[in-house]
Scaffold this motif. Structure first.
Motif, PDB file in Angstrom:
ATOM      1  N   THR A   1      -2.552   7.627   0.467  1.00  0.00           N
ATOM      2  CA  THR A   1      -1.083   7.065  -0.190  1.00  0.00           C
ATOM      3  C   THR A   1      -1.391   5.622  -0.388  1.00  0.00           C
ATOM      4  N   PRO A   2      -0.657   5.293  -1.369  1.00  0.00           N
ATOM      5  CA  PRO A   2      -0.681   4.087  -2.039  1.00  0.00           C
ATOM      6  C   PRO A   2      -0.626   2.725  -0.906  1.00  0.00           C
ATOM      7  N   GLY A   3      -1.604   2.062  -0.776  1.00  0.00           N
ATOM      8  CA  GLY A   3      -1.774   0.873  -0.267  1.00  0.00           C
ATOM      9  C   GLY A   3      -2.412   1.139   1.150  1.00  0.00           C
ATOM     10  N   ASN A   4      -2.745   2.329   1.431  1.00  0.00           N
ATOM     11  CA  ASN A   4      -3.356   2.640   2.831  1.00  0.00           C
ATOM     12  C   ASN A   4      -4.635   3.483   2.552  1.00  0.00           C
ATOM     13  N   GLN A   5      -5.340   3.283   3.816  1.00  0.00           N
ATOM     14  CA  GLN A   5      -6.996   3.955   3.955  1.00  0.00           C
ATOM     15  C   GLN A   5      -6.759   5.296   3.608  1.00  0.00           C
TER      16      GLN A   5
END
Length: 121
Positions: free
Chosen positions: A40-44
């Motif tokens: 998901t956006p901003g996550n690994q």
């Protein structure tokens, strides 16, 4: 080199199901494991599920029995059956294969282009 092509993503309502597919081509003889990750956006990128050539599986903790990974070793395809989907499952799902080793003995990962799964409540 191994090429991976995913299909099966889409938009579904919470509680519904989706089945993702990923077909491998190229140097498929190198593959020792195939599976799925999501991001998901901003996550690994996080593990969803993997399966070795021998059938050993590994699932992410959030799966909780809702997802099932399977493979067709003849067709070099991996599937992810996702049931009881939740809005929190919304992510880009990436197919992964590992095969061969680099100069240092590390397994070489291969990635598909990703397929979007969106779950609305």
């Amino acid at each position: 080199q191994v090429q991976l092509v995913e299909s099966g993503g889409g938009l579904v309502q919470a509680g519904e199901s989706l089945r993702l597919s990923c077909a491998a081509s190229g140097s498929v003889f190198r593959i020792t494991s195939m599976g799925w990750y999501r991001q998901t956006p901003g996550n690994q990128r996080e593990l969803v599920a993997t399966m070795t050539n021998g059938g050993t599986t590994n699932y992410g903790r959030f799966v909780k029995g809702r997802f099932t990974i399977s493979r067709d070793n003849v067709e070099k395809t991996v599937y992810l059956q996702m049931n009881d989907l939740e809005p929190e499952d919304t992510a880009v799902y990436y197919c992964n294969a590992e095969g061969g080793t680099d100069y240092y003995g590390n397994l070489i990962p291969y990635w598909g282009q990703g397929t979007q799964v969106t779950v609305f409540s």
